[in-house]
Design a protein around this motif. Structure first.
Motif, PDB file in Angstrom:
ATOM      1  N   GLY A   1       0.840  -1.188   0.000  1.00 53.37           N
ATOM      2  CA  GLY A   1       0.000   0.000   0.000  1.00 53.37           C
ATOM      3  C   GLY A   1       0.876   1.238   0.000  1.00 53.37           C
ATOM      4  O   GLY A   1       1.952   1.251  -0.603  1.00 53.37           O
ATOM      5  N   LEU A   2       0.462   2.293   0.693  1.00 51.50           N
ATOM      6  CA  LEU A   2       1.275   3.501   0.785  1.00 51.50           C
ATOM      7  C   LEU A   2       1.989   3.545   2.126  1.00 51.50           C
ATOM      8  O   LEU A   2       1.370   3.367   3.175  1.00 51.50           O
TER       9      LEU A   2
ATOM     10  N   THR B   1      -4.863  13.526  -0.193  1.00 51.05           N
ATOM     11  CA  THR B   1      -4.231  14.690   0.430  1.00 51.05           C
ATOM     12  C   THR B   1      -3.609  14.350   1.773  1.00 51.05           C
ATOM     13  O   THR B   1      -2.812  15.146   2.299  1.00 51.05           O
ATOM     14  N   ASP B   2      -3.949  13.187   2.335  1.00 48.48           N
ATOM     15  CA  ASP B   2      -3.399  12.813   3.637  1.00 48.48           C
ATOM     16  C   ASP B   2      -2.724  11.448   3.640  1.00 48.48           C
ATOM     17  O   ASP B   2      -2.183  11.019   4.667  1.00 48.48           O
ATOM     18  N   GLY B   3      -2.779  10.739   2.508  1.00 41.93           N
ATOM     19  CA  GLY B   3      -2.161   9.421   2.433  1.00 41.93           C
ATOM     20  C   GLY B   3      -2.984   8.315   3.062  1.00 41.93           C
ATOM     21  O   GLY B   3      -2.568   7.148   3.054  1.00 41.93           O
ATOM     22  N   ARG B   4      -4.152   8.645   3.583  1.00 44.76           N
ATOM     23  CA  ARG B   4      -4.990   7.643   4.254  1.00 44.76           C
ATOM     24  C   ARG B   4      -6.304   7.387   3.517  1.00 44.76           C
ATOM     25  O   ARG B   4      -6.727   6.248   3.375  1.00 44.76           O
ATOM     26  N   SER B   5      -6.939   8.452   3.070  1.00 45.43           N
ATOM     27  CA  SER B   5      -8.171   8.292   2.287  1.00 45.43           C
ATOM     28  C   SER B   5      -7.866   8.679   0.840  1.00 45.43           C
ATOM     29  O   SER B   5      -7.102   9.615   0.580  1.00 45.43           O
ATOM     30  N   TRP B   6      -8.484   7.953  -0.093  1.00 43.23           N
ATOM     31  CA  TRP B   6      -8.142   8.097  -1.505  1.00 43.23           C
ATOM     32  C   TRP B   6      -9.369   8.362  -2.353  1.00 43.23           C
ATOM     33  O   TRP B   6     -10.466   7.884  -2.048  1.00 43.23           O
ATOM     34  N   LYS B   7      -9.153   9.110  -3.434  1.00 42.07           N
ATOM     35  CA  LYS B   7     -10.169   9.280  -4.459  1.00 42.07           C
ATOM     36  C   LYS B   7      -9.720   8.505  -5.692  1.00 42.07           C
ATOM     37  O   LYS B   7      -8.592   8.672  -6.158  1.00 42.07           O
ATOM     38  N   ASP B   8     -10.604   7.658  -6.202  1.00 41.90           N
ATOM     39  CA  ASP B   8     -10.290   6.881  -7.399  1.00 41.90           C
ATOM     40  C   ASP B   8     -10.521   7.716  -8.645  1.00 41.90           C
ATOM     41  O   ASP B   8     -11.558   8.368  -8.799  1.00 41.90           O
TER      42      ASP B   8
ATOM     43  N   LYS C   1      14.974   5.984   6.883  1.00 45.94           N
ATOM     44  CA  LYS C   1      15.505   5.082   7.910  1.00 45.94           C
ATOM     45  C   LYS C   1      14.412   4.167   8.456  1.00 45.94           C
ATOM     46  O   LYS C   1      14.632   2.970   8.673  1.00 45.94           O
ATOM     47  N   THR C   2      13.224   4.737   8.680  1.00 48.79           N
ATOM     48  CA  THR C   2      12.086   3.937   9.147  1.00 48.79           C
ATOM     49  C   THR C   2      10.857   4.322   8.340  1.00 48.79           C
ATOM     50  O   THR C   2      10.774   5.425   7.785  1.00 48.79           O
ATOM     51  N   TRP C   3       9.888   3.395   8.283  1.00 52.92           N
ATOM     52  CA  TRP C   3       8.695   3.599   7.476  1.00 52.92           C
ATOM     53  C   TRP C   3       7.449   3.260   8.275  1.00 52.92           C
ATOM     54  O   TRP C   3       7.451   2.338   9.099  1.00 52.92           O
ATOM     55  N   THR C   4       6.369   4.005   7.989  1.00 52.78           N
ATOM     56  CA  THR C   4       5.073   3.770   8.617  1.00 52.78           C
ATOM     57  C   THR C   4       4.040   3.486   7.539  1.00 52.78           C
ATOM     58  O   THR C   4       3.996   4.178   6.510  1.00 52.78           O
ATOM     59  N   SER C   5       3.206   2.470   7.756  1.00 59.45           N
ATOM     60  CA  SER C   5       2.128   2.157   6.830  1.00 59.45           C
ATOM     61  C   SER C   5       1.000   3.162   7.015  1.00 59.45           C
ATOM     62  O   SER C   5       0.517   3.387   8.127  1.00 59.45           O
TER      63      SER C   5
END
Length: 283
Positions: free
Chosen positions: A103-104, A149-156, A112-116
């Motif tokens: 996902g993103l 716009t926030d990386g959490r909710s998406w518009k298709d 160095k570190t990543w968050t889903s």
């Protein structure tokens, strides 16, 4: 069939094959721990401060003072889509080393570190662009152009089979995509796209209003000063088939090919190798 038509057809076929190859990578699992082998397959490039970052099939790397690849952090996952939003803020996508879709994901410490953030297990973005406070993602799993716009909710947006995307630095509604038929254009932020039109490009990068760069499947670098209406050839990037393209501004261009990562500070007229990689074909 005349020579020009034959050449265009061959180029379109090459891009179509790379699109298929890109999709078939989804189940590949990296196995080598050797850095040279790990950067044989590059998916993205970025610059944060003065440091080069290279997203690969087995992690994100940066060159050492000796020009050797050094793993950033400890992740050896397959990084597909990759973009630098700010000096230390990166967005990416791809596949965990054990398989599946990431996902993103987001890093706020330069990789160095990543968050889903979202769509874990559901989507694999093969191309990402951050512009106008919006993330534009080419979701290869679902064949969609998506925005957030926030990386959490998406518009298709539109259903799209493409290899790369680029967003106008002036107009968030203008999005270009590289398809097997040529460059497709959206004027509504990715909700719809025109049919792809020549020229056929593999990758695009659009850092300034009058500086849109495109690289074709043989490594030919081209520049448009009118948003893709017309193109002029600039040079051929050394090293064969391209794997990634990122322009930081109108003169500063990064390109990855089969044998290395190259940098130009004169608008793509000349290139210097910044990182050697093991020769690899495919995207």
């Amino acid at each position: 069939m005349n020579k020009r038509h034959a050449a265009v057809t061959a180029t379109a076929l090459a891009l179509a094959l790379t699109l298929a190859a890109c999709s078939s990578d989804d189940d590949d699992t990296p196995s080598s721990a050797d850095p040279a082998a790990a950067i044989s397959h590059i998916h993205g490039l970025g610059l944060a401060g003065e440091r080069l970052y290279v997203a690969t099939h087995q992690g994100v790397y940066t060159p050492t003072a000796k020009g050797e690849p050094e793993l950033v952090g400890d992740s050896k996952d397959d990084f597909m889509g990759f973009t630098v939003a700010a000096d230390s803020t990166f967005y990416a996508s791809g596949h965990p080393s054990e398989g599946g879709n990431k996902g993103l994901i987001k890093s706020t410490d330069a990789g160095k570190t990543w968050t889903s953030l979202s769509l874990n297990g559901q989507s694999d973005f093969h191309a990402l662009d951050f512009a106008h406070g919006t993330i534009f993602g080419l979701d290869a799993t679902n064949g969609l152009l998506r925005t957030s716009t926030d990386g959490r909710s998406w518009k298709d947006g539109a259903t799209l089979q493409a290899l790369d995307i680029a967003v106008s630095p002036e107009d968030p509604g203008t999005v270009l995509a590289t398809t097997a038929e040529g460059i497709a254009r959206s004027t509504d932020g990715g909700k719809t796209f025109t049919q792809g039109k020549e020229p056929v490009m593999a990758f695009l990068s659009w850092p300034a209003k009058d500086a849109l760069y495109g690289i074709d499947t043989s490594g030919g670098l081209n520049r448009s000063s009118d948003g893709g209406a017309t193109w002029k050839p600039v040079s051929t990037v050394p090293g064969g088939q391209p794997q990634a393209l990122t322009a930081l501004d109108a003169e500063h261009v990064l390109a990855a090919t089969q044998d290395g990562v190259y940098e130009s500070k004169d608008g793509g007229r000349t290139f210097t190798k910044q990182l050697a990689v093991e020769s690899s074909s495919g995207y």
